[in-house]
Design a protein around this motif. Structure first.
Motif, PDB file in Angstrom:
ATOM      1  N   UNK A 237      75.396  82.480  -2.912  1.00  0.00           N
ATOM      2  CA  UNK A 237      74.113  82.342  -1.902  1.00  0.00           C
ATOM      3  C   UNK A 237      74.409  81.213  -0.710  1.00  0.00           C
ATOM      4  N   UNK A 238      75.582  80.811  -0.580  1.00  0.00           N
ATOM      5  CA  UNK A 238      75.561  80.115   0.680  1.00  0.00           C
ATOM      6  C   UNK A 238      74.595  78.668   0.777  1.00  0.00           C
ATOM      7  N   UNK A 239      74.429  78.313  -0.068  1.00  0.00           N
ATOM      8  CA  UNK A 239      73.369  77.138  -0.100  1.00  0.00           C
ATOM      9  C   UNK A 239      73.873  75.915   0.351  1.00  0.00           C
ATOM     10  N   UNK A 240      73.054  75.034   1.156  1.00  0.00           N
ATOM     11  CA  UNK A 240      73.672  73.900   1.631  1.00  0.00           C
ATOM     12  C   UNK A 240      74.021  73.849   3.095  1.00  0.00           C
ATOM     13  N   UNK A 241      74.473  72.792   3.457  1.00  0.00           N
ATOM     14  CA  UNK A 241      75.138  72.720   4.932  1.00  0.00           C
ATOM     15  C   UNK A 241      76.587  73.481   5.052  1.00  0.00           C
ATOM     16  N   UNK A 242      77.034  73.946   6.010  1.00  0.00           N
ATOM     17  CA  UNK A 242      78.113  74.590   6.173  1.00  0.00           C
ATOM     18  C   UNK A 242      79.493  73.622   5.987  1.00  0.00           C
ATOM     19  N   UNK A 243      80.627  74.315   5.659  1.00  0.00           N
ATOM     20  CA  UNK A 243      81.786  73.533   5.330  1.00  0.00           C
ATOM     21  C   UNK A 243      81.825  72.466   4.275  1.00  0.00           C
ATOM     22  N   UNK A 244      81.185  72.842   3.195  1.00  0.00           N
ATOM     23  CA  UNK A 244      80.912  71.868   2.048  1.00  0.00           C
ATOM     24  C   UNK A 244      82.010  72.666   1.001  1.00  0.00           C
ATOM     25  N   UNK A 245      83.045  71.594   0.506  1.00  0.00           N
ATOM     26  CA  UNK A 245      83.927  72.125  -0.146  1.00  0.00           C
ATOM     27  C   UNK A 245      83.527  71.853  -1.700  1.00  0.00           C
ATOM     28  N   UNK A 246      83.651  72.665  -2.404  1.00  0.00           N
ATOM     29  CA  UNK A 246      83.349  72.602  -3.862  1.00  0.00           C
ATOM     30  C   UNK A 246      84.709  72.621  -4.999  1.00  0.00           C
ATOM     31  N   UNK A 247      84.857  71.487  -5.766  1.00  0.00           N
ATOM     32  CA  UNK A 247      85.958  71.834  -6.499  1.00  0.00           C
ATOM     33  C   UNK A 247      85.342  71.596  -8.065  1.00  0.00           C
ATOM     34  N   UNK A 248      86.152  72.086  -8.885  1.00  0.00           N
ATOM     35  CA  UNK A 248      85.721  72.053 -10.311  1.00  0.00           C
ATOM     36  C   UNK A 248      86.581  71.799 -11.174  1.00  0.00           C
ATOM     37  N   UNK A 249      86.275  71.258 -12.396  1.00  0.00           N
ATOM     38  CA  UNK A 249      87.271  70.963 -13.323  1.00  0.00           C
ATOM     39  C   UNK A 249      86.623  71.136 -14.987  1.00  0.00           C
ATOM     40  N   UNK A 250      86.832  72.343 -15.564  1.00  0.00           N
ATOM     41  CA  UNK A 250      85.755  72.587 -16.494  1.00  0.00           C
ATOM     42  C   UNK A 250      86.775  72.824 -17.798  1.00  0.00           C
ATOM     43  N   UNK A 251      86.176  72.229 -19.044  1.00  0.00           N
ATOM     44  CA  UNK A 251      86.785  72.427 -19.962  1.00  0.00           C
ATOM     45  C   UNK A 251      86.043  73.175 -21.103  1.00  0.00           C
ATOM     46  N   UNK A 252      86.265  73.908 -22.005  1.00  0.00           N
ATOM     47  CA  UNK A 252      85.377  74.481 -23.103  1.00  0.00           C
ATOM     48  C   UNK A 252      84.477  73.631 -23.761  1.00  0.00           C
ATOM     49  N   UNK A 253      83.325  73.691 -23.899  1.00  0.00           N
ATOM     50  CA  UNK A 253      82.391  72.895 -24.909  1.00  0.00           C
ATOM     51  C   UNK A 253      81.254  73.629 -25.100  1.00  0.00           C
ATOM     52  N   UNK A 254      80.806  73.556 -26.496  1.00  0.00           N
ATOM     53  CA  UNK A 254      79.815  74.567 -26.978  1.00  0.00           C
ATOM     54  C   UNK A 254      78.507  73.534 -27.495  1.00  0.00           C
ATOM     55  N   UNK A 255      77.228  73.907 -26.822  1.00  0.00           N
ATOM     56  CA  UNK A 255      76.172  73.285 -27.096  1.00  0.00           C
ATOM     57  C   UNK A 255      75.173  73.992 -27.775  1.00  0.00           C
ATOM     58  N   UNK A 256      74.484  73.299 -28.776  1.00  0.00           N
ATOM     59  CA  UNK A 256      73.541  74.157 -29.513  1.00  0.00           C
ATOM     60  C   UNK A 256      72.018  74.046 -28.812  1.00  0.00           C
ATOM     61  N   UNK A 257      71.530  74.805 -28.150  1.00  0.00           N
ATOM     62  CA  UNK A 257      70.456  74.816 -27.336  1.00  0.00           C
ATOM     63  C   UNK A 257      69.809  76.013 -26.627  1.00  0.00           C
ATOM     64  N   UNK A 258      69.113  75.890 -25.851  1.00  0.00           N
ATOM     65  CA  UNK A 258      68.501  77.242 -25.006  1.00  0.00           C
ATOM     66  C   UNK A 258      69.239  77.482 -23.873  1.00  0.00           C
ATOM     67  N   UNK A 259      69.967  78.654 -23.835  1.00  0.00           N
ATOM     68  CA  UNK A 259      70.649  79.066 -22.692  1.00  0.00           C
ATOM     69  C   UNK A 259      70.099  79.102 -21.435  1.00  0.00           C
ATOM     70  N   UNK A 260      68.841  79.797 -21.364  1.00  0.00           N
ATOM     71  CA  UNK A 260      68.071  79.497 -20.218  1.00  0.00           C
ATOM     72  C   UNK A 260      67.840  78.343 -19.486  1.00  0.00           C
ATOM     73  N   UNK A 261      67.567  77.292 -20.492  1.00  0.00           N
ATOM     74  CA  UNK A 261      67.149  75.961 -19.835  1.00  0.00           C
ATOM     75  C   UNK A 261      68.495  75.269 -19.590  1.00  0.00           C
TER      76      UNK A 261
END
Length: 363
Positions: A237-261
Protein backbone atom coordinates in the motif's frame (compact mmCIF):
# COMPACT_ATOMS: atom_id res chain seq x y z
CA UNK A 1 -3.16 -13.77 56.28
CA UNK A 2 -5.33 -16.52 57.73
CA UNK A 3 -8.07 -18.03 55.60
CA UNK A 4 -11.71 -18.42 56.58
CA UNK A 5 -11.16 -22.17 56.88
CA UNK A 6 -8.35 -21.67 59.41
CA UNK A 7 -10.44 -19.18 61.40
CA UNK A 8 -13.43 -21.54 61.46
CA UNK A 9 -11.18 -24.40 62.61
CA UNK A 10 -9.77 -22.26 65.42
CA UNK A 11 -13.28 -21.21 66.44
CA UNK A 12 -14.51 -24.83 66.52
CA UNK A 13 -11.48 -26.05 68.49
CA UNK A 14 -11.55 -23.06 70.83
CA UNK A 15 -15.22 -23.59 71.68
CA UNK A 16 -14.59 -27.31 72.30
CA UNK A 17 -11.61 -26.59 74.53
CA UNK A 18 -13.47 -23.90 76.50
CA UNK A 19 -16.56 -26.05 77.11
CA UNK A 20 -14.41 -29.06 78.02
CA UNK A 21 -12.39 -27.13 80.58
CA UNK A 22 -15.54 -25.67 82.11
CA UNK A 23 -17.10 -29.15 82.28
CA UNK A 24 -13.92 -30.59 83.84
CA UNK A 25 -13.77 -27.92 86.54
CA UNK A 26 -17.47 -28.27 87.39
CA UNK A 27 -17.40 -32.12 87.51
CA UNK A 28 -14.22 -32.35 89.59
CA UNK A 29 -15.35 -29.62 91.98
CA UNK A 30 -18.73 -31.25 92.52
CA UNK A 31 -17.09 -34.65 92.99
CA UNK A 32 -14.75 -33.25 95.62
CA UNK A 33 -17.63 -31.64 97.46
CA UNK A 34 -19.71 -34.85 97.26
CA UNK A 35 -16.89 -36.98 98.67
CA UNK A 36 -16.21 -34.54 101.47
CA UNK A 37 -19.91 -34.44 102.35
CA UNK A 38 -20.15 -38.28 102.32
CA UNK A 39 -17.12 -38.63 104.58
CA UNK A 40 -18.50 -36.01 106.97
CA UNK A 41 -21.60 -38.21 107.60
CA UNK A 42 -19.53 -40.94 109.20
CA UNK A 43 -17.49 -39.56 112.14
CA UNK A 44 -14.24 -41.41 112.54
CA UNK A 45 -12.23 -41.85 115.76
CA UNK A 46 -9.35 -39.48 116.14
CA UNK A 47 -6.47 -40.55 114.08
CA UNK A 48 -3.55 -42.03 115.98
CA UNK A 49 -0.08 -42.54 114.71
CA UNK A 50 -0.07 -45.94 113.04
CA UNK A 51 2.10 -48.55 114.77
CA UNK A 52 5.29 -49.53 113.12
CA UNK A 53 4.64 -52.45 110.79
CA UNK A 54 6.13 -55.75 111.79
CA UNK A 55 8.42 -57.68 109.55
CA UNK A 56 6.42 -59.37 106.78
CA UNK A 57 3.18 -57.49 107.44
CA UNK A 58 1.66 -55.16 104.77
CA UNK A 59 1.74 -51.42 105.37
CA UNK A 60 -1.45 -49.99 106.85
CA UNK A 61 -3.74 -48.10 104.41
CA UNK A 62 -3.41 -44.31 104.28
CA UNK A 63 -5.98 -42.08 105.93
CA UNK A 64 -9.32 -41.67 104.12
CA UNK A 65 -8.78 -37.95 103.48
CA UNK A 66 -5.55 -38.71 101.69
CA UNK A 67 -7.30 -41.31 99.55
CA UNK A 68 -9.90 -38.72 98.52
CA UNK A 69 -7.17 -36.27 97.59
CA UNK A 70 -5.37 -38.89 95.50
CA UNK A 71 -8.61 -39.79 93.67
CA UNK A 72 -9.29 -36.14 92.83
CA UNK A 73 -5.73 -35.60 91.59
CA UNK A 74 -5.97 -38.72 89.43
CA UNK A 75 -9.29 -37.43 88.08
CA UNK A 76 -7.68 -34.09 87.14
CA UNK A 77 -4.73 -35.77 85.41
CA UNK A 78 -6.88 -38.19 83.39
CA UNK A 79 -9.32 -35.41 82.41
CA UNK A 80 -6.48 -33.09 81.29
CA UNK A 81 -4.91 -35.80 79.12
CA UNK A 82 -8.28 -36.69 77.63
CA UNK A 83 -9.09 -33.05 76.83
CA UNK A 84 -5.65 -32.60 75.23
CA UNK A 85 -6.16 -35.61 72.97
CA UNK A 86 -9.72 -34.61 72.08
CA UNK A 87 -8.55 -31.05 71.30
CA UNK A 88 -6.20 -32.43 68.66
CA UNK A 89 -9.05 -34.52 67.29
CA UNK A 90 -11.31 -31.44 67.27
CA UNK A 91 -8.73 -29.51 65.20
CA UNK A 92 -8.73 -32.25 62.54
CA UNK A 93 -12.51 -32.62 62.59
CA UNK A 94 -12.97 -28.82 62.56
CA UNK A 95 -10.67 -28.53 59.53
CA UNK A 96 -12.67 -31.17 57.65
CA UNK A 97 -16.05 -29.69 58.65
CA UNK A 98 -14.94 -26.16 57.73
CA UNK A 99 -13.84 -27.43 54.32
CA UNK A 100 -17.21 -29.04 53.71
CA UNK A 101 -19.04 -25.90 54.83
CA UNK A 102 -16.93 -23.68 52.56
CA UNK A 103 -17.02 -26.01 49.54
CA UNK A 104 -19.95 -24.15 47.91
CA UNK A 105 -18.09 -20.86 48.35
CA UNK A 106 -15.03 -22.32 46.64
CA UNK A 107 -17.25 -23.42 43.78
CA UNK A 108 -18.75 -19.92 43.50
CA UNK A 109 -15.29 -18.34 43.60
CA UNK A 110 -13.88 -20.72 40.97
CA UNK A 111 -16.79 -19.99 38.65
CA UNK A 112 -16.41 -16.22 39.10
CA UNK A 113 -12.66 -16.39 38.37
CA UNK A 114 -13.22 -18.53 35.26
CA UNK A 115 -15.92 -16.34 33.77
CA UNK A 116 -15.28 -13.89 30.98
CA UNK A 117 -17.43 -12.34 28.28
CA UNK A 118 -16.90 -15.46 26.20
CA UNK A 119 -17.98 -17.91 28.95
CA UNK A 120 -21.07 -16.19 30.32
CA UNK A 121 -23.11 -19.30 29.55
CA UNK A 122 -21.57 -21.14 32.51
CA UNK A 123 -23.56 -21.38 35.76
CA UNK A 124 -22.82 -22.50 39.30
CA UNK A 125 -26.01 -24.62 39.53
CA UNK A 126 -25.43 -25.39 43.20
CA UNK A 127 -27.46 -28.32 44.53
CA UNK A 128 -28.39 -29.12 48.10
CA UNK A 129 -30.61 -27.71 50.84
CA UNK A 130 -32.03 -24.25 50.31
CA UNK A 131 -29.81 -22.36 52.74
CA UNK A 132 -27.89 -19.08 52.60
CA UNK A 133 -25.16 -20.51 50.33
CA UNK A 134 -27.73 -21.93 47.90
CA UNK A 135 -29.46 -18.54 47.84
CA UNK A 136 -26.12 -16.81 47.13
CA UNK A 137 -25.35 -19.19 44.23
CA UNK A 138 -28.84 -18.78 42.76
CA UNK A 139 -28.51 -14.97 42.98
CA UNK A 140 -25.15 -15.17 41.19
CA UNK A 141 -26.66 -17.35 38.44
CA UNK A 142 -29.53 -14.89 38.00
CA UNK A 143 -27.04 -12.04 37.66
CA UNK A 144 -25.17 -14.03 34.98
CA UNK A 145 -28.45 -14.54 33.11
CA UNK A 146 -29.05 -10.79 32.99
CA UNK A 147 -25.44 -10.08 32.01
CA UNK A 148 -25.50 -12.69 29.23
CA UNK A 149 -28.70 -11.23 27.78
CA UNK A 150 -27.17 -7.75 27.86
CA UNK A 151 -23.96 -8.87 26.12
CA UNK A 152 -25.91 -10.82 23.49
CA UNK A 153 -28.03 -7.73 22.83
CA UNK A 154 -24.88 -5.65 22.34
CA UNK A 155 -23.42 -8.23 19.97
CA UNK A 156 -26.58 -8.23 17.90
CA UNK A 157 -26.49 -4.44 17.82
CA UNK A 158 -22.89 -4.46 16.58
CA UNK A 159 -23.74 -6.97 13.86
CA UNK A 160 -26.77 -4.97 12.74
CA UNK A 161 -24.87 -1.68 12.89
CA UNK A 162 -22.10 -3.19 10.78
CA UNK A 163 -24.56 -3.91 7.99
CA UNK A 164 -26.70 -0.79 8.33
CA UNK A 165 -23.74 1.61 8.37
CA UNK A 166 -21.60 0.05 5.67
CA UNK A 167 -24.36 -0.33 3.09
CA UNK A 168 -25.22 3.40 2.65
CA UNK A 169 -21.53 4.29 2.58
CA UNK A 170 -20.92 1.79 -0.20
CA UNK A 171 -23.89 3.20 -2.10
CA UNK A 172 -22.59 6.73 -1.54
CA UNK A 173 -19.11 5.83 -2.79
CA UNK A 174 -20.56 4.22 -5.92
CA UNK A 175 -22.75 7.27 -6.56
CA UNK A 176 -19.73 9.57 -6.24
CA UNK A 177 -17.54 7.50 -8.52
CA UNK A 178 -20.22 6.97 -11.17
CA UNK A 179 -22.51 9.97 -10.91
CA UNK A 180 -20.10 12.91 -10.68
CA UNK A 181 -18.56 14.12 -13.93
CA UNK A 182 -14.79 14.26 -14.42
CA UNK A 183 -14.72 18.10 -14.57
CA UNK A 184 -15.41 18.29 -10.83
CA UNK A 185 -12.41 16.14 -10.02
CA UNK A 186 -11.32 18.12 -6.95
CA UNK A 187 -14.76 17.92 -5.34
CA UNK A 188 -15.07 14.29 -6.37
CA UNK A 189 -11.70 13.40 -4.81
CA UNK A 190 -12.59 15.24 -1.59
CA UNK A 191 -15.93 13.44 -1.30
CA UNK A 192 -14.26 10.09 -1.89
CA UNK A 193 -11.60 10.92 0.73
CA UNK A 194 -14.23 11.70 3.36
CA UNK A 195 -16.21 8.64 2.39
CA UNK A 196 -13.09 6.51 2.81
CA UNK A 197 -12.37 8.07 6.19
CA UNK A 198 -15.93 7.39 7.34
CA UNK A 199 -15.64 3.74 6.31
CA UNK A 200 -12.38 3.38 8.23
CA UNK A 201 -13.91 5.05 11.29
CA UNK A 202 -16.90 2.69 11.24
CA UNK A 203 -14.60 -0.32 10.80
CA UNK A 204 -12.48 0.86 13.73
CA UNK A 205 -15.49 1.39 15.99
CA UNK A 206 -16.91 -2.03 15.14
CA UNK A 207 -13.54 -3.69 15.77
CA UNK A 208 -13.27 -1.87 19.10
CA UNK A 209 -16.77 -2.99 20.09
CA UNK A 210 -16.12 -6.58 19.02
CA UNK A 211 -12.87 -6.79 20.99
CA UNK A 212 -14.53 -5.23 24.04
CA UNK A 213 -17.18 -7.96 24.04
CA UNK A 214 -14.55 -10.68 24.39
CA UNK A 215 -13.85 -13.75 22.32
CA UNK A 216 -16.68 -16.18 21.73
CA UNK A 217 -14.43 -18.84 20.20
CA UNK A 218 -10.67 -19.38 20.22
CA UNK A 219 -8.59 -21.25 17.70
CA UNK A 220 -4.81 -21.72 17.21
CA UNK A 221 -3.42 -18.76 15.24
CA UNK A 222 0.11 -18.56 13.80
CA UNK A 223 1.01 -15.05 14.93
CA UNK A 224 4.20 -15.00 12.86
CA UNK A 225 2.25 -15.50 9.63
CA UNK A 226 -0.11 -12.68 10.55
CA UNK A 227 2.84 -10.34 11.14
CA UNK A 228 4.34 -11.26 7.75
CA UNK A 229 1.02 -10.63 5.96
CA UNK A 230 0.57 -7.27 7.71
CA UNK A 231 4.06 -6.18 6.67
CA UNK A 232 3.46 -7.31 3.08
CA UNK A 233 0.18 -5.39 2.90
CA UNK A 234 1.80 -2.28 4.33
CA UNK A 235 4.62 -2.48 1.79
CA UNK A 236 2.16 -2.95 -1.07
CA UNK A 237 0.00 0.00 0.00
CA UNK A 238 2.97 2.33 0.41
CA UNK A 239 1.65 3.81 3.65
CA UNK A 240 3.54 6.51 5.52
CA UNK A 241 6.25 8.94 4.40
CA UNK A 242 8.67 8.05 1.63
CA UNK A 243 11.95 6.31 2.31
CA UNK A 244 10.89 4.51 5.51
CA UNK A 245 12.92 1.30 6.01
CA UNK A 246 11.06 -1.64 7.52
CA UNK A 247 13.01 -4.47 9.17
CA UNK A 248 11.59 -7.54 10.86
CA UNK A 249 12.70 -10.54 12.94
CA UNK A 250 9.88 -13.05 13.30
CA UNK A 251 9.98 -16.30 15.26
CA UNK A 252 7.12 -18.82 15.12
CA UNK A 253 4.52 -18.45 17.87
CA UNK A 254 0.99 -19.80 18.20
CA UNK A 255 -1.78 -17.93 20.02
CA UNK A 256 -5.25 -19.22 20.81
CA UNK A 257 -7.58 -16.45 19.75
CA UNK A 258 -9.43 -14.76 16.91
CA UNK A 259 -7.36 -14.49 13.69
CA UNK A 260 -9.33 -11.47 12.39
CA UNK A 261 -8.80 -9.46 15.58
CA UNK A 262 -5.14 -10.46 15.84
CA UNK A 263 -4.62 -9.36 12.24
CA UNK A 264 -6.24 -6.02 13.13
CA UNK A 265 -3.92 -5.66 16.15
CA UNK A 266 -0.76 -6.18 14.09
CA UNK A 267 -2.05 -4.05 11.20
CA UNK A 268 -2.81 -1.13 13.50
CA UNK A 269 0.63 -1.29 15.11
CA UNK A 270 2.40 -1.36 11.75
CA UNK A 271 0.11 1.34 10.31
CA UNK A 272 0.78 3.66 13.28
CA UNK A 273 4.52 3.03 13.06
CA UNK A 274 4.48 4.03 9.37
CA UNK A 275 1.98 6.86 9.64
CA UNK A 276 3.66 8.65 12.56
CA UNK A 277 7.15 8.61 11.08
CA UNK A 278 9.33 10.89 8.98
CA UNK A 279 11.03 10.55 5.61
CA UNK A 280 14.03 8.26 5.79
CA UNK A 281 12.90 6.82 9.13
CA UNK A 282 12.82 3.22 10.26
CA UNK A 283 10.28 0.69 11.52
CA UNK A 284 11.49 -2.41 13.34
CA UNK A 285 9.08 -5.31 13.99
CA UNK A 286 10.15 -8.18 16.26
CA UNK A 287 8.28 -11.30 17.37
CA UNK A 288 10.26 -13.42 19.80
CA UNK A 289 9.01 -15.82 22.48
CA UNK A 290 5.46 -14.49 22.28
CA UNK A 291 6.43 -10.80 22.59
CA UNK A 292 5.56 -8.57 19.64
CA UNK A 293 7.55 -5.32 19.54
CA UNK A 294 7.00 -2.54 17.00
CA UNK A 295 9.55 0.29 17.17
CA UNK A 296 9.64 3.36 14.91
CA UNK A 297 11.35 6.67 14.53
CA UNK A 298 9.35 9.86 14.31
CA UNK A 299 8.16 12.78 16.43
CA UNK A 300 8.82 12.55 20.15
CA UNK A 301 5.83 11.93 22.36
CA UNK A 302 5.74 14.16 25.47
CA UNK A 303 5.73 12.23 28.74
CA UNK A 304 2.57 13.98 29.88
CA UNK A 305 0.74 12.58 26.81
CA UNK A 306 1.63 8.91 27.37
CA UNK A 307 -1.55 8.27 29.34
CA UNK A 308 -3.51 9.30 26.20
CA UNK A 309 -1.89 6.76 23.89
CA UNK A 310 -4.47 4.02 24.43
CA UNK A 311 -7.47 6.29 24.98
CA UNK A 312 -10.02 6.46 22.13
CA UNK A 313 -10.19 9.52 19.86
CA UNK A 314 -6.88 10.95 21.11
CA UNK A 315 -4.56 12.23 18.37
CA UNK A 316 -1.00 13.12 19.36
CA UNK A 317 0.19 14.40 15.98
CA UNK A 318 -1.25 15.71 12.75
CA UNK A 319 -0.31 13.73 9.67
CA UNK A 320 -1.00 14.00 6.01
CA UNK A 321 -3.85 11.55 6.41
CA UNK A 322 -5.40 12.20 9.80
CA UNK A 323 -6.60 9.05 11.55
CA UNK A 324 -9.58 8.61 13.84
CA UNK A 325 -7.51 8.26 17.00
CA UNK A 326 -8.62 4.67 17.57
CA UNK A 327 -5.59 2.68 16.40
CA UNK A 328 -3.89 2.00 19.74
CA UNK A 329 -7.25 1.86 21.55
CA UNK A 330 -8.18 -1.09 19.33
CA UNK A 331 -4.75 -2.66 19.96
CA UNK A 332 -5.22 -2.44 23.73
CA UNK A 333 -8.77 -3.81 23.58
CA UNK A 334 -7.81 -6.77 21.36
CA UNK A 335 -4.79 -7.50 23.57
CA UNK A 336 -6.99 -7.59 26.68
CA UNK A 337 -9.40 -9.96 24.96
CA UNK A 338 -6.46 -12.33 24.32
CA UNK A 339 -4.97 -11.99 27.82
CA UNK A 340 -1.95 -10.03 26.56
CA UNK A 341 -0.21 -7.07 28.18
CA UNK A 342 0.44 -3.87 26.20
CA UNK A 343 3.18 -1.41 27.08
CA UNK A 344 4.48 1.69 25.30
CA UNK A 345 7.60 3.75 25.87
CA UNK A 346 9.50 6.41 23.94
CA UNK A 347 11.94 5.20 21.30
CA UNK A 348 15.64 6.01 21.57
CA UNK A 349 15.47 8.13 18.37
CA UNK A 350 11.98 9.52 18.80
CA UNK A 351 8.78 7.74 17.98
CA UNK A 352 7.41 4.87 20.05
CA UNK A 353 8.18 1.34 21.07
CA UNK A 354 4.96 -0.64 21.61
CA UNK A 355 5.20 -4.13 23.13
CA UNK A 356 2.44 -6.75 23.23
CA UNK A 357 3.33 -9.72 25.43
CA UNK A 358 1.13 -12.80 25.01
CA UNK A 359 0.86 -15.15 27.96
CA UNK A 360 2.27 -18.66 27.73
CA UNK A 361 -1.07 -20.25 28.57
CA UNK A 362 -2.62 -18.45 25.60
CA UNK A 363 -1.05 -21.03 23.30
Amino acid sequence: MTTVRVRLTLVYSGLFLFTSVVLLVIVNTLMRQALDARIARFPLPPERPPPAPRLGEPEPPPPLSELVRDVIHYQWDVSALTIGALTLVSVVVGWVVAGRVLRPLHRITATAQRLSLSTLHERIALTGPKDELKELADTFDAMLDRLERSVEGQRRFVANASHELRTPLAVQRTAIEVGLPEDVGEIRAKLLLHNHRMERLIDALLALAQAGHGLRERSPVALGEIVRLALADADADGRGPTGVTVTSRIAPFVVRGDPVLLNRLVTNLVDNALRYNHSGGTVDVTLADGVLTVRNTGPEVPKERFHDLFAPFRRLHTTREQGAGLGLSIVASIARAHGAAVRARPGPEGGLEVTVAFARDAR
